[in-house]
Design a protein around this motif. Structure first.
Motif, PDB file in Angstrom:
ATOM      1  N   TYR A  57       0.833  -1.207   0.000  1.00  0.00           N
ATOM      2  CA  TYR A  57       0.000   0.000   0.000  1.00  0.00           C
ATOM      3  C   TYR A  57       0.864   1.251   0.000  1.00  0.00           C
ATOM      4  N   ALA A  58       1.891   1.251   0.858  1.00  0.00           N
ATOM      5  CA  ALA A  58       2.784   2.411   0.945  1.00  0.00           C
ATOM      6  C   ALA A  58       3.562   2.596  -0.353  1.00  0.00           C
ATOM      7  N   ALA A  59       4.106   1.528  -0.910  1.00  0.00           N
ATOM      8  CA  ALA A  59       4.883   1.634  -2.142  1.00  0.00           C
ATOM      9  C   ALA A  59       4.013   2.117  -3.297  1.00  0.00           C
TER      10      ALA A  59
ATOM     11  N   LEU B   9       5.468   0.826  -8.377  1.00  0.00           N
ATOM     12  CA  LEU B   9       4.167   0.277  -8.759  1.00  0.00           C
ATOM     13  C   LEU B   9       4.226  -1.246  -8.837  1.00  0.00           C
ATOM     14  N   PHE B  10       5.300  -1.772  -9.382  1.00  0.00           N
ATOM     15  CA  PHE B  10       5.463  -3.224  -9.475  1.00  0.00           C
ATOM     16  C   PHE B  10       5.547  -3.856  -8.095  1.00  0.00           C
ATOM     17  N   VAL B  11       6.380  -3.291  -7.220  1.00  0.00           N
ATOM     18  CA  VAL B  11       6.524  -3.812  -5.859  1.00  0.00           C
ATOM     19  C   VAL B  11       5.206  -3.700  -5.107  1.00  0.00           C
ATOM     20  N   GLY B  12       4.555  -2.545  -5.225  1.00  0.00           N
ATOM     21  CA  GLY B  12       3.293  -2.330  -4.530  1.00  0.00           C
ATOM     22  C   GLY B  12       2.209  -3.299  -4.981  1.00  0.00           C
ATOM     23  N   TYR B  13       2.129  -3.522  -6.276  1.00  0.00           N
ATOM     24  CA  TYR B  13       1.124  -4.449  -6.794  1.00  0.00           C
ATOM     25  C   TYR B  13       1.394  -5.877  -6.326  1.00  0.00           C
TER      26      TYR B  13
END
Length: 46
Positions: free
Chosen positions: A7-9, A36-40
């Motif tokens: 969520y934070a990323a 965006l990739f890490v967060g997803y």
């Protein structure tokens, strides 16, 4: 904990989209894509 990091990323990346107005757009785009990739993956993946 993984969902919180995702969520934070994701929202750091959304906030960095505003940074596109600043000087170095290539670095901004790379960081946005990475976050965006890490967060997803953290938020939606198991």
């Amino acid at each position: 904990m993984k969902k919180i990091i995702g969520y934070a990323a994701f929202f750091i990346a959304v906030g960095m989209m505003i940074m596109l107005i600043t000087h170095n757009r290539l670095v901004g785009l790379l960081i946005i894509a990475l976050l965006l990739f890490v967060g997803y993956n953290c938020f939606c993946g198991d």
